[in-house]
Every structure is written in structure tokens, then in C-alpha cells.
Write a protein that holds these residues in place. Sequence first.
Motif, mmCIF file in Angstrom:
data_model
loop_
_atom_site.group_PDB
_atom_site.id
_atom_site.type_symbol
_atom_site.label_atom_id
_atom_site.label_comp_id
_atom_site.label_asym_id
_atom_site.label_seq_id
_atom_site.Cartn_x
_atom_site.Cartn_y
_atom_site.Cartn_z
ATOM 1 N N LEU A 165 0.431 -0.992 0.050
ATOM 2 C CA LEU A 165 -0.131 -0.284 -0.183
ATOM 3 C C LEU A 165 0.883 1.321 -0.036
ATOM 4 N N ASP A 166 2.510 1.450 0.152
ATOM 5 C CA ASP A 166 3.047 2.390 -0.028
ATOM 6 C C ASP A 166 4.319 1.807 -0.842
ATOM 7 N N PRO A 167 3.998 1.871 -2.437
ATOM 8 C CA PRO A 167 5.414 1.403 -2.847
ATOM 9 C C PRO A 167 6.643 1.234 -3.705
ATOM 10 N N TYR A 168 6.525 2.917 -2.324
ATOM 11 C CA TYR A 168 8.538 3.504 -2.142
ATOM 12 C C TYR A 168 8.880 2.989 -0.665
ATOM 13 N N ASN A 169 7.866 1.531 -0.129
ATOM 14 C CA ASN A 169 8.209 1.336 0.896
ATOM 15 C C ASN A 169 8.696 -0.403 1.355
ATOM 16 N N MET A 170 9.867 -0.455 0.812
ATOM 17 C CA MET A 170 10.543 -2.102 0.867
ATOM 18 C C MET A 170 10.431 -2.698 1.992
ATOM 19 N N ASP A 171 9.936 -1.673 2.508
ATOM 20 C CA ASP A 171 10.466 -2.310 4.264
ATOM 21 C C ASP A 171 9.375 -3.345 4.677
ATOM 22 N N ASP A 172 9.279 -4.641 5.166
ATOM 23 C CA ASP A 172 8.179 -5.555 6.029
ATOM 24 C C ASP A 172 7.905 -4.886 6.768
ATOM 25 N N ALA B 168 5.774 -2.600 6.107
ATOM 26 C CA ALA B 168 4.933 -1.331 5.311
ATOM 27 C C ALA B 168 3.777 -2.061 5.600
ATOM 28 N N ALA B 169 2.343 -1.040 5.344
ATOM 29 C CA ALA B 169 1.370 -1.983 5.039
ATOM 30 C C ALA B 169 1.534 -2.726 3.728
ATOM 31 N N ALA B 170 0.634 -3.802 3.666
ATOM 32 C CA ALA B 170 0.820 -4.328 2.547
ATOM 33 C C ALA B 170 -0.739 -5.444 2.558
ATOM 34 N N VAL B 171 -1.266 -5.999 1.824
ATOM 35 C CA VAL B 171 -2.344 -6.739 1.226
ATOM 36 C C VAL B 171 -2.001 -7.503 0.275
ATOM 37 N N ILE B 172 -2.071 -8.846 0.759
ATOM 38 C CA ILE B 172 -1.096 -10.154 0.862
ATOM 39 C C ILE B 172 -2.176 -11.296 0.527
ATOM 40 N N PRO B 173 -2.971 -11.652 -1.241
ATOM 41 C CA PRO B 173 -3.579 -12.633 -1.555
ATOM 42 C C PRO B 173 -2.694 -14.244 -1.753
ATOM 43 N N GLN C 226 -4.836 -11.470 3.587
ATOM 44 C CA GLN C 226 -4.168 -11.060 5.071
ATOM 45 C C GLN C 226 -3.596 -9.381 5.453
ATOM 46 N N TYR C 227 -4.134 -8.425 5.821
ATOM 47 C CA TYR C 227 -3.625 -7.416 5.837
ATOM 48 C C TYR C 227 -2.467 -7.674 6.994
ATOM 49 N N LYS C 228 -1.417 -6.714 6.202
ATOM 50 C CA LYS C 228 -0.044 -6.601 7.516
ATOM 51 C C LYS C 228 -0.130 -5.451 7.577
ATOM 52 N N TYR C 229 0.516 -4.738 8.509
ATOM 53 C CA TYR C 229 1.123 -3.635 9.048
ATOM 54 C C TYR C 229 1.440 -3.388 10.053
ATOM 55 N N LYS C 230 2.592 -3.367 10.203
ATOM 56 C CA LYS C 230 4.066 -3.320 11.541
ATOM 57 C C LYS C 230 3.964 -4.427 11.589
ATOM 58 N N GLY C 231 3.827 -4.821 13.502
ATOM 59 C CA GLY C 231 4.194 -6.087 14.042
ATOM 60 C C GLY C 231 1.968 -7.031 14.030
ATOM 61 N N ALA C 232 1.456 -6.346 13.560
ATOM 62 C CA ALA C 232 0.053 -6.972 13.026
ATOM 63 C C ALA C 232 -0.665 -7.938 11.706
ATOM 64 N N ASN C 233 -2.035 -8.930 11.550
ATOM 65 C CA ASN C 233 -1.849 -9.462 10.745
ATOM 66 C C ASN C 233 -3.247 -9.538 11.134
ATOM 67 N N VAL C 234 -4.161 -9.329 9.847
ATOM 68 C CA VAL C 234 -5.023 -9.792 9.932
ATOM 69 C C VAL C 234 -5.766 -10.849 8.963
ATOM 70 N N GLY C 235 -6.473 -11.899 8.727
ATOM 71 C CA GLY C 235 -6.539 -13.259 7.220
ATOM 72 C C GLY C 235 -7.332 -13.393 7.963
ATOM 73 N N LEU C 236 -8.906 -13.248 6.882
ATOM 74 C CA LEU C 236 -10.004 -13.621 6.396
ATOM 75 C C LEU C 236 -9.790 -14.943 5.293
ATOM 76 N N TRP C 237 -9.857 -16.452 4.923
ATOM 77 C CA TRP C 237 -10.031 -17.503 4.610
ATOM 78 C C TRP C 237 -11.030 -18.192 4.326
ATOM 79 N N TYR C 238 -10.824 -18.576 2.887
ATOM 80 C CA TYR C 238 -12.504 -19.407 2.590
ATOM 81 C C TYR C 238 -11.753 -21.050 2.017
ATOM 82 N N ARG C 239 -12.067 -22.215 2.698
ATOM 83 C CA ARG C 239 -11.809 -23.025 2.409
ATOM 84 C C ARG C 239 -12.834 -24.474 1.844
#
Length: 344
Positions: free
Chosen positions: A216-223, A225-230, A248-261
Motif C-alpha cells: 500500500l506504499d510502493p516506495y517502502n520495501m520494508d517488511d 510497511a502496510a500491505a495486502v497479501i492474497p 491478509q492485511y499486514k501492517y507493522k507487527g499485526a496481521n489479520v486474515g480471512l480465508w475460505y476453504r
Amino acid sequence: MKRKLLSIAVLVVCGLSKLQAQDHVYSQFYNAPNYLNPALNGQFEGDLRINLIYRNQWSSLPGNQTYLTFSADYKMPSLGGGLGLLVTSSNEGSAYLRKLNISGIYSYSVDFDNAVLSFGLQAGFTQREIDYSKIVFGDQIDPIDGIIPGAVSGVTLPEYNNKYFFDAGAGANLVVGSFMAGIASQHINRPNESFTGSKTTLPVRISAHASYRLSLDPYNMDDNAAAVIPSVVMYTQAKSSSVSTGCQYKYKGANVGLWYRSGTKGGSDAMVVSLIFDLFVRRDSYDKVRLGMSHDATLSKMQYGNTSGTSEAALSYETTLPSRANTFPGRSRRSNSRRCHEFY
């Protein structure tokens, strides 16, 4: 009473000679990387990583299934990869069908300008054991009153109640830019797992997975940084298969995910909610403790009200060893690609 009879019916089937079952899968596949794919061994930021994950499946049913996996992997730059240990224990049903696997893993990585390709080999031994005295057979059940107290079955039981066999697996994983994909195969030697004299081979389990990190911040390659990971993970073994899709939505030290199996033959199996927290992160020497939790809400015909779903808990620890802190300064990238650990 219906749920109890359902469990008994399952045990009657499982109590017959072959006792062939499918491998379990973890909803938090990203917190059991070495179980998912041996090529992910050694793919992390520090020197030493220890993972522990526990799964309690269908806790409301009598004889529920529990699984525990421990892994430890250690980076070995002199070998071009890492060495790992994987221990998995399971307890399935009131018959106490237990399985214990202890395996060693070796992984090797090749770096390109914008990609990292890794391979993993896994080999070890498995023990299967069952307590026949816990199994209820058809001639011990009354069609009206259920289990007959003190009834002794006339079924001829197998001579042995445990089995040891060699087991092997292999995998590969590719990271290109912000995309990761891998494939792994377990039980490639098709070991005989039968308790009887007849041969019953353990079916090969194939897993494939793919993830994309959308920053979500293409100029920040840091682990951090806010990101969505399908992601998508597919499993197939004999006539059983499943597909997990979600993000998953990942930002700093938190990660929230929603999945269908999905389940076998395309039916719904579960919706999964996951939470991950990175605790006690020390950037100067790189120490990290990770806590993961997830819960599966059953969507299959077994229904959530009958099973109470499935819960998982995971704990991991990564560290940089003091003796190696200055040997490989900065953990510098040899390619411009991301690393596996940045996808979960």
C-alpha cells in the motif's frame, strides 16, 4: 446421542484393517512453513527459527482430532541453504490412532537478479499406533439402545498395533519480485502403513501455494510497511482435495486474515479468521516472537453447531546468534526480490 453414534460409525470404519487416513492441513499454513513446503526451510531473516503450532479440530465431537507440529531451522550459508528438524504428532479419534513423524530437512537457495529459487529435501521416520480396545464395532451396538455395556466384539483384530516406516518429501519455491509460488510432495516413496500383512501404501500428498504482496506504499520495501497479501493453497491426496483462498492485511507487527476453504468435490468446508502479532521485535540484533491464532467456522454438512469449529494456536521465535551477528552484516540481499518471510 446422534453425535456419539456418528463418532462410533466413523470409528467402526477406521477400525477395519487398512486404517488409511489423509494428512491434516493447517489453516495457519504460513505459521507452519516447513510443514507446508520443505523448500521454505531456512527462508527467514535471522539465523535460527523455532515454530510450534497446535490444532484442535471439531472440539465438540467425541474423540476429536488434535495435531501438534514443532520445527526448528538453522541457516547454513556455507551449505548454500539451511538445515531443519520437523516433528509432527497427531491423535485422531477415540481409538487413539496416534502418528509421530520425525524428519530432517535440507534446503538450498539460488539467487538471481530479481528472484530467489529454493529447493528442499525431507526424510525421516513415522510411527503409527492404535489402541484396539477403544474401538467400538458393529456387533457391540444395539440398533435401539446404542452401545451394549460390556459387549465383546467377535472381530478378529490385526496382530500388530503399531507400524514404523521411512517417509520422504521434496519441494521447490520461487520468489520473483512481489510474487511467490511453491509446490511440495510428501510420501514420495509411498510407504506401507498397514497394521496387517497386506500392503496399504500412504498416498502422495501434493501441496501448491501462491501469494502476492501488494504494497500500500510502493516506495517502502520494508517488511513492516502496510500491505495486502492474497494467497491460495491447494492440497490433494488420493481422492481428497481442498483449496484455501483469502488474504491478509499486514501492517507493522499485526496481521489479520480471512480465508475460505473448499472441501473435496467442490463443497464448502470452512471460513477461517486469523490474527498474528509480532512481539518483542529487536531490530538491532533481530529477535522476534510471533503469536498466531485462528478459528475455523465449519460450513460443511457436519455444521458448526455440532463441531464448534476448529481452533489453532501458533508460536514462533527467530533470532540472530551472537557468534554470527558480525559474520554476515546486515543480512544483505543478493537479489532485488523479496524473501519468503515477507509474505506472512
